[in-house]
Design a protein around this motif. Structure first.
Motif, PDB file in Angstrom:
ATOM      1  N   SER A  55       1.364  -1.647   0.434  1.00 45.58           N
ATOM      2  CA  SER A  55      -0.059  -0.037  -0.104  1.00 45.58           C
ATOM      3  C   SER A  55       0.380   1.257   0.230  1.00 45.58           C
ATOM      4  CB  SER A  55      -0.684   0.398   1.194  1.00 45.58           C
ATOM      5  OG  SER A  55      -0.318   0.139   2.395  1.00 45.58           O
ATOM      6  N   GLY A  56       1.720   1.450   0.380  1.00 46.69           N
ATOM      7  CA  GLY A  56       3.483   2.367   0.241  1.00 46.69           C
ATOM      8  C   GLY A  56       3.408   3.227   2.222  1.00 46.69           C
ATOM      9  N   LEU A  57       2.373   2.137   3.225  1.00 45.37           N
ATOM     10  CA  LEU A  57       2.798   2.563   3.867  1.00 45.37           C
ATOM     11  C   LEU A  57       4.251   1.873   4.646  1.00 45.37           C
ATOM     12  CD1 LEU A  57      -0.558   2.254   5.228  1.00 45.37           C
ATOM     13  CD2 LEU A  57       0.194   4.232   5.171  1.00 45.37           C
ATOM     14  N   TYR A  58       5.160   2.396   5.488  1.00 44.83           N
ATOM     15  CA  TYR A  58       5.845   1.958   6.060  1.00 44.83           C
ATOM     16  C   TYR A  58       5.251   1.659   7.634  1.00 44.83           C
ATOM     17  CZ  TYR A  58      10.307   0.938   8.890  1.00 44.83           C
ATOM     18  OH  TYR A  58      11.283   0.175   9.841  1.00 44.83           O
ATOM     19  N   GLY A  59       6.307   0.403   8.740  1.00 43.82           N
ATOM     20  CA  GLY A  59       5.909   0.842  10.161  1.00 43.82           C
ATOM     21  C   GLY A  59       5.971  -1.218  10.419  1.00 43.82           C
ATOM     22  N   ARG A  60       6.115  -0.464  11.150  1.00 41.91           N
ATOM     23  CA  ARG A  60       6.060  -2.237  12.089  1.00 41.91           C
ATOM     24  C   ARG A  60       5.222  -3.027  11.509  1.00 41.91           C
ATOM     25  NH1 ARG A  60      10.349  -2.360  16.329  1.00 41.91           N
ATOM     26  NH2 ARG A  60      11.556  -0.096  15.565  1.00 41.91           N
ATOM     27  N   LEU A  61       5.591  -4.460  11.508  1.00 41.99           N
ATOM     28  CA  LEU A  61       4.621  -6.168  11.866  1.00 41.99           C
ATOM     29  C   LEU A  61       3.923  -6.744  12.451  1.00 41.99           C
ATOM     30  CD1 LEU A  61       5.544  -6.858   7.680  1.00 41.99           C
ATOM     31  CD2 LEU A  61       4.199  -5.172   8.851  1.00 41.99           C
ATOM     32  N   PRO A  62       2.843  -6.710  12.917  1.00 41.06           N
ATOM     33  CA  PRO A  62       2.983  -7.301  14.082  1.00 41.06           C
ATOM     34  C   PRO A  62       4.068  -8.847  14.202  1.00 41.06           C
ATOM     35  CG  PRO A  62       0.116  -7.405  12.890  1.00 41.06           C
ATOM     36  CD  PRO A  62       1.674  -6.185  12.428  1.00 41.06           C
ATOM     37  N   ARG A  63       4.404  -9.245  14.994  1.00 38.44           N
ATOM     38  CA  ARG A  63       5.363 -10.627  15.141  1.00 38.44           C
ATOM     39  C   ARG A  63       4.650 -11.568  15.189  1.00 38.44           C
ATOM     40  NH1 ARG A  63      10.244 -11.242  17.455  1.00 38.44           N
ATOM     41  NH2 ARG A  63      10.596 -13.207  18.077  1.00 38.44           N
ATOM     42  N   GLY A  64       3.102 -12.196  15.795  1.00 36.55           N
ATOM     43  CA  GLY A  64       2.452 -13.292  15.460  1.00 36.55           C
ATOM     44  C   GLY A  64       2.430 -13.588  13.829  1.00 36.55           C
ATOM     45  N   GLU A  65       1.685 -12.272  14.066  1.00 32.08           N
ATOM     46  CA  GLU A  65       1.073 -12.339  12.113  1.00 32.08           C
ATOM     47  C   GLU A  65       2.392 -12.611  10.973  1.00 32.08           C
ATOM     48  OE1 GLU A  65      -1.372 -12.695  11.087  1.00 32.08           O
ATOM     49  OE2 GLU A  65      -2.858 -12.087  13.108  1.00 32.08           O
ATOM     50  N   ARG A  98      -3.771  -8.248   7.530  1.00 29.55           N
ATOM     51  CA  ARG A  98      -2.787  -8.438   8.817  1.00 29.55           C
ATOM     52  C   ARG A  98      -1.667  -7.940   8.927  1.00 29.55           C
ATOM     53  NH1 ARG A  98      -4.052 -14.974   7.861  1.00 29.55           N
ATOM     54  NH2 ARG A  98      -2.008 -14.503   7.407  1.00 29.55           N
ATOM     55  N   LEU A  99      -1.517  -7.915   8.236  1.00 25.39           N
ATOM     56  CA  LEU A  99       0.056  -7.314   8.011  1.00 25.39           C
ATOM     57  C   LEU A  99       0.300  -6.146   7.556  1.00 25.39           C
ATOM     58  CD1 LEU A  99       1.932 -10.027   6.736  1.00 25.39           C
ATOM     59  CD2 LEU A  99       1.833  -9.695   8.986  1.00 25.39           C
ATOM     60  N   LEU A 100      -0.374  -5.326   8.169  1.00 25.34           N
ATOM     61  CA  LEU A 100      -1.016  -3.286   7.797  1.00 25.34           C
ATOM     62  C   LEU A 100       0.284  -2.488   8.601  1.00 25.34           C
ATOM     63  CD1 LEU A 100      -4.202  -2.797   6.741  1.00 25.34           C
ATOM     64  CD2 LEU A 100      -2.355  -2.681   5.508  1.00 25.34           C
ATOM     65  N   PRO A 101       1.301  -2.280   8.203  1.00 24.99           N
ATOM     66  CA  PRO A 101       2.431  -2.044   9.098  1.00 24.99           C
ATOM     67  C   PRO A 101       1.777  -0.963  10.453  1.00 24.99           C
ATOM     68  CG  PRO A 101       2.898  -1.081   6.429  1.00 24.99           C
ATOM     69  CD  PRO A 101       1.684  -1.568   7.107  1.00 24.99           C
ATOM     70  N   ARG A 102       2.078  -1.069  11.439  1.00 27.24           N
ATOM     71  CA  ARG A 102       1.773   0.228  13.188  1.00 27.24           C
ATOM     72  C   ARG A 102       2.949   0.847  12.717  1.00 27.24           C
ATOM     73  NH1 ARG A 102      -0.622  -5.051  11.780  1.00 27.24           N
ATOM     74  NH2 ARG A 102      -2.265  -5.364  13.426  1.00 27.24           N
ATOM     75  N   PRO A 103       2.593   1.909  13.703  1.00 30.35           N
ATOM     76  CA  PRO A 103       3.658   3.407  14.158  1.00 30.35           C
ATOM     77  C   PRO A 103       4.890   2.774  14.099  1.00 30.35           C
ATOM     78  CG  PRO A 103       1.247   3.848  14.682  1.00 30.35           C
ATOM     79  CD  PRO A 103       1.478   2.437  14.872  1.00 30.35           C
ATOM     80  N   ILE A 122      16.642   0.873  -4.701  1.00 28.28           N
ATOM     81  CA  ILE A 122      16.848   2.331  -5.953  1.00 28.28           C
ATOM     82  C   ILE A 122      15.603   3.383  -4.916  1.00 28.28           C
ATOM     83  CG2 ILE A 122      17.224   0.455  -7.484  1.00 28.28           C
ATOM     84  CD1 ILE A 122      14.055   0.870  -8.094  1.00 28.28           C
ATOM     85  N   LYS A 123      15.571   3.263  -4.171  1.00 32.11           N
ATOM     86  CA  LYS A 123      15.337   4.524  -2.998  1.00 32.11           C
ATOM     87  C   LYS A 123      14.971   5.531  -2.635  1.00 32.11           C
ATOM     88  CE  LYS A 123      10.290   2.508  -4.756  1.00 32.11           C
ATOM     89  NZ  LYS A 123       9.196   1.903  -4.519  1.00 32.11           N
ATOM     90  N   PRO A 124      16.746   5.583  -2.649  1.00 36.59           N
ATOM     91  CA  PRO A 124      17.624   6.143  -1.214  1.00 36.59           C
ATOM     92  C   PRO A 124      17.133   7.557  -0.273  1.00 36.59           C
ATOM     93  CG  PRO A 124      18.032   7.443  -3.255  1.00 36.59           C
ATOM     94  CD  PRO A 124      16.970   6.544  -3.284  1.00 36.59           C
ATOM     95  N   ASP A 125      15.553   8.486  -0.985  1.00 39.03           N
ATOM     96  CA  ASP A 125      15.245   9.184  -0.304  1.00 39.03           C
ATOM     97  C   ASP A 125      14.274   8.414   1.226  1.00 39.03           C
ATOM     98  OD1 ASP A 125      15.844  10.784  -1.234  1.00 39.03           O
ATOM     99  OD2 ASP A 125      14.637  11.884  -2.596  1.00 39.03           O
ATOM    100  N   LEU A 126      13.824   7.190   0.606  1.00 38.67           N
ATOM    101  CA  LEU A 126      12.760   6.465   1.197  1.00 38.67           C
ATOM    102  C   LEU A 126      13.551   5.454   2.341  1.00 38.67           C
ATOM    103  CD1 LEU A 126      10.001   4.589   2.128  1.00 38.67           C
ATOM    104  CD2 LEU A 126      10.413   3.141   0.165  1.00 38.67           C
ATOM    105  N   VAL A 127      14.344   5.151   2.173  1.00 36.89           N
ATOM    106  CA  VAL A 127      15.281   4.661   2.548  1.00 36.89           C
ATOM    107  C   VAL A 127      15.958   5.467   3.742  1.00 36.89           C
ATOM    108  CG1 VAL A 127      17.747   3.150   3.680  1.00 36.89           C
ATOM    109  CG2 VAL A 127      16.370   2.562   1.653  1.00 36.89           C
ATOM    110  N   ARG A 128      16.521   6.639   3.833  1.00 33.24           N
ATOM    111  CA  ARG A 128      16.615   7.763   4.647  1.00 33.24           C
ATOM    112  C   ARG A 128      15.929   8.236   5.541  1.00 33.24           C
ATOM    113  NH1 ARG A 128      20.093  10.045   0.154  1.00 33.24           N
ATOM    114  NH2 ARG A 128      18.301  10.946  -0.451  1.00 33.24           N
ATOM    115  N   ALA A 129      14.210   7.824   4.909  1.00 31.22           N
ATOM    116  CA  ALA A 129      13.409   7.740   5.721  1.00 31.22           C
ATOM    117  C   ALA A 129      12.949   6.962   7.048  1.00 31.22           C
ATOM    118  CB  ALA A 129      11.777   8.481   5.043  1.00 31.22           C
ATOM    119  N   ILE A 130      13.109   5.932   6.551  1.00 34.14           N
ATOM    120  CA  ILE A 130      12.633   5.031   7.733  1.00 34.14           C
ATOM    121  C   ILE A 130      14.294   4.475   8.104  1.00 34.14           C
ATOM    122  CG2 ILE A 130      12.880   1.994   7.658  1.00 34.14           C
ATOM    123  CD1 ILE A 130      12.040   2.308   4.361  1.00 34.14           C
TER     124      ILE A 130
END
Length: 152
Positions: A55-65, A98-103, A122-130
């Motif tokens: 979906s384009g969202l970044y975040g943590r994934l729930p461990r159990g899922e 189930r794996l929608l990213p969390r904050p 290939i997306k250095p701006d995305l990597v820097r933001a992460i």
């Protein structure tokens, strides 16, 4: 980062998540899975998972899922692609929900962000933001130099 301070390790699973509709793995898929399984075995208490969701969202994934997703993905791979398309779509839809990213939550410990696949590199701006969001040092694994050495 001091040698006596254990870092939290954030493993990026973007590649595996992006391949949820593919019944058979590529070599890169297998590598990301191997790192997930290996780190779960060696540092389970310091390991967490994150991804850039389709979906384009970044975040943590729930461990159990994530654990369920890894098991289901390996099972699908062992079936050698015999899954039919009708069963793949519902699996993918459930998995992506189930794996929608969390904050990302802040912690007072060092972090390492591990990228075991070339996904998003290939997306250095995305990597820097992460890395900013994670407040982490970057560990990028290079497995294959053939495309660099022989681009033709």
């Amino acid at each position: 980062m001091g040698a006596d301070v254990a870092a939290e390790v954030v493993l990026d699973l973007s590649r595996l998540l992006s391949r949820v509709l593919h019944p058979t793995p590529t070599g890169v898929d297998r590598v990301e899975m191997a790192y997930a399984r290996g780190l779960l075995e060696t540092i389970p208490d310091r390991l967490c998972f994150a991804a850039v969701h389709p979906s384009g969202l970044y975040g943590r994934l729930p461990r159990g899922e994530v654990l369920r997703f890894l098991d289901e993905t390996e099972h699908r791979w062992q079936a050698h692609g015999r899954s039919i398309a009708r069963s793949m779509r519902p699996f993918a839809a459930r998995t992506l929900l189930r794996l929608l990213p969390r904050p990302v939550r802040r912690k007072d410990m060092p972090r390492l962000y591990v990228q075991a696949s070339p996904n998003n590199l290939i997306k250095p701006d995305l990597v820097r933001a992460i890395l900013r969001r994670e407040q982490a040092r970057f560990v990028c694994l290079v497995h294959d130099l053939i495309p660099i050495q022989y681009p033709e």
